[in-house]
Design a protein around this motif. Structure first.
Motif: not given
Length: 139
Positions: A10-38
């Motif tokens: 992901l780090k290597r390709e992130q600047n080239m990705i222009s579409r929706l990123l769909v994370y599955w599980k591994k997002i928890r390893q990033m320093s990103v805190s997802p926001v619940s829209i529920s």
């Protein structure tokens, strides 16, 4: 159209990705805190009569998403899978991405090129072929 990449790439390709990123599980390893829209999405939908919610789900989603900054990572999209709505949730997510930069944490699982929501036999069970959508699925 859609593709699957490994989290480690992901780090290597992130600047080239222009579409929706769909994370599955591994997002928890990033320093990103997802926001619940529920809750905010549910509250938006409650303003609409039940018979019109299918037609208005997309606009309600856009309204809620507009409250957050670009590049937000969201989660808690389960309300969108209500079987009464009979909508293509992944299509709504990708179409919204054209106007707002964001990513989503998938609330189901990924197997063999499919994003899966719920379990077989349940009314909200859905499968989506990654290749049919303008997304990058990060596994």
């Amino acid at each position: 159209m859609g593709e699957v990449i490994k989290f480690d790439d992901l780090k290597r390709e992130q600047n080239m990705i222009s579409r929706l990123l769909v994370y599955w599980k591994k997002i928890r390893q990033m320093s990103v805190s997802p926001v619940s829209i529920s809750k905010p999405l549910s509250e938006e939908l409650l303003k609409i009569s039940p018979k019109n919610r299918s037609m208005r789900l997309s606009s309600c989603f856009r309204t809620v998403l507009s409250q957050y900054p670009d590049d937000v990572v969201i989660e808690g999209i389960d309300v969108m899978f209500n079987p009464a709505y009979q909508v293509d949730v992944l299509r709504i997510l990708t179409e919204t991405r054209k106007n707002k930069s964001y990513s989503v944490v998938w609330p189901g699982k990924y197997e063999n090129g499919l994003l899966i929501y719920s379990e077989q036999g349940y009314p909200d069970y859905k499968t989506y072929e990654v290749r049919n959508y303008d997304i990058t699925c990060v596994i």
